[in-house]
Design a protein around this motif. Structure first.
Motif, PDB file in Angstrom:
ATOM      1  N   UNK A 196       0.785  -1.215   0.000  1.00 55.84           N
ATOM      2  CA  UNK A 196       0.000   0.000   0.000  1.00 55.84           C
ATOM      3  C   UNK A 196       0.828   1.280   0.000  1.00 55.84           C
ATOM      4  N   UNK A 197       2.160   1.159   0.177  1.00 54.27           N
ATOM      5  CA  UNK A 197       3.038   2.333   0.184  1.00 54.27           C
ATOM      6  C   UNK A 197       3.678   2.461  -1.195  1.00 54.27           C
ATOM      7  N   UNK A 198       3.527   3.590  -1.807  1.00 54.54           N
ATOM      8  CA  UNK A 198       4.062   3.785  -3.153  1.00 54.54           C
ATOM      9  C   UNK A 198       5.272   4.725  -3.174  1.00 54.54           C
ATOM     10  N   UNK A 199       5.430   5.539  -2.153  1.00 57.17           N
ATOM     11  CA  UNK A 199       6.502   6.529  -2.162  1.00 57.17           C
ATOM     12  C   UNK A 199       7.303   6.439  -0.863  1.00 57.17           C
ATOM     13  N   UNK A 200       8.580   6.124  -0.966  1.00 59.09           N
ATOM     14  CA  UNK A 200       9.430   6.023   0.221  1.00 59.09           C
ATOM     15  C   UNK A 200       9.679   7.400   0.845  1.00 59.09           C
ATOM     16  N   UNK A 201       9.611   8.443   0.039  1.00 56.51           N
ATOM     17  CA  UNK A 201       9.963   9.788   0.495  1.00 56.51           C
ATOM     18  C   UNK A 201       8.995  10.272   1.577  1.00 56.51           C
ATOM     19  N   UNK A 202       7.729   9.858   1.442  1.00 57.25           N
ATOM     20  CA  UNK A 202       6.732  10.262   2.434  1.00 57.25           C
ATOM     21  C   UNK A 202       6.557   9.215   3.532  1.00 57.25           C
ATOM     22  N   UNK A 203       7.048   7.994   3.292  1.00 56.28           N
ATOM     23  CA  UNK A 203       6.863   6.915   4.274  1.00 56.28           C
ATOM     24  C   UNK A 203       7.953   6.918   5.350  1.00 56.28           C
ATOM     25  N   UNK A 204       9.214   7.138   4.940  1.00 58.00           N
ATOM     26  CA  UNK A 204      10.332   7.095   5.886  1.00 58.00           C
ATOM     27  C   UNK A 204      10.685   8.505   6.368  1.00 58.00           C
ATOM     28  N   UNK A 205      11.286   8.531   7.554  1.00 54.81           N
ATOM     29  CA  UNK A 205      11.793   9.804   8.093  1.00 54.81           C
ATOM     30  C   UNK A 205      13.124   9.531   8.807  1.00 54.81           C
TER      31      UNK A 205
END
Length: 311
Positions: free
Chosen positions: A231-240
């Motif tokens: 369900x996660x398509x973008x790592x940039x918004x998922x990881x911090x």
């Protein structure tokens, strides 16, 4: 004598002016009267000037300050022993007792009893590193030194206060030793290719993640090498930053560490796709066009359309 001469010159100018005026206004007076008039004026002017001169007070003449007989006074005795030796009497390697007579940025000059002072360079003051000469020695300080070298032509010599091997000049310079020590202490990469790691995210970029692997080194996890949750398509918004991520060391090139989350089989299959094309990993009929390969890679088959798609 200067003042009377000035008075006479002033009187002469006054007489000349008066005579000129009298000639211009001369009337029917007799010649004797005309000749007597300037003389009377002269007497009157001289009397007036003499009276004024008597009233002038002479200015007092400033007395010259007497010079001091001694000039700057006697010089202080030079620290150290009496300077009875010549430069050619010095022996290289011999130890002498002396005293510091002056301090400079590059070293100190020491009186060891020679007719000239020897130079104790900043690098020869101590076995330890000396940053500031004034912090190590001071004027008047007694010090034991050895003669390093003597220049007979220039009548000068150099000294050392070091002890042991460093006094002979064979030891390593403190700055060189410090640089060499820093080079030896350079940290090593703590991982090898194939190692599995768990590290914190140091920074998030649009193309991937930088993950800490230890000893100040970071590894690069490219977006193409990630396995994102469902369900996660973008790592940039998922990881911090600060999140912990599991990965595997794919390769190391000098200090560049590449990471991956793919298994060896998945990485090998992806590499084949990148180098040989989709036909090697996707089952499509021979001779199919590029669009068929794309559909097959996406999991779209002919059976999904039923009988509506003719052969």
């Amino acid at each position: 004598l200067t003042r009377p001469l000035q008075l006479i010159m002033i009187a002469s100018r006054l007489i000349q002016t008066k005579v000129t005026g009298l000639r211009a206004t001369r009337s029917a007076r007799t010649g004797v009267q005309n000749r007597m008039q300037p003389r009377q004026v002269l007497r009157q002017q001289v009397v007036t000037l003499a009276a004024a001169e008597s009233e002038v007070e002479e200015e007092p003449v400033a007395e010259a300050k007497p010079r001091r007989a001694g000039g700057r006074g006697p010089r202080k005795p030079k620290p150290g022993p009496a300077q009875t030796m010549k430069v050619d009497e010095l022996t290289v390697g011999q130890e002498y007792s002396g005293a510091v007579v002056s301090v400079t940025d590059f070293g100190a000059f020491v009186n060891v009893g020679c007719d000239v002072d020897g130079l104790l360079h900043i690098s020869q003051i101590s076995n330890d590193f000396v940053k500031n000469v004034a912090d190590a020695v001071s004027i008047g300080q007694d010090i034991s030194v050895r003669v390093l070298s003597v220049d007979m032509e220039k009548k000068k010599f150099s000294l050392t206060a070091k002890t042991g091997e460093a006094a002979s000049g064979g030891g390593e310079k403190p700055r060189q030793a410090r640089v060499r020590k820093e080079r030896k202490a350079k940290p090593q990469i703590p991982v090898s290719a194939g190692d599995s790691i768990t590290g914190k995210i140091a920074s998030v970029a649009s193309f991937g993640l930088f993950i800490e692997v230890g000893n100040g080194f970071q590894g690069m996890l490219h977006s193409s090498q990630m396995k994102l949750p469902e369900g996660v398509e973008d790592h940039f918004t998922h990881f911090k930053e600060g999140d912990e991520v599991e990965a595997r060391v794919a390769s190391i090139n000098r200090e560049k560490i590449s990471l991956t989350q793919l298994t060896e089989e998945e990485a090998r299959a992806q590499k084949e796709i990148e180098t040989k094309g989709l036909a090697t990993v996707v089952d499509v009929p021979e001779g199919s066009g590029p669009f068929a390969h794309v559909l097959a890679q996406a999991g779209v088959t002919r059976d999904m359309f039923g009988d509506s798609v003719s052969a």
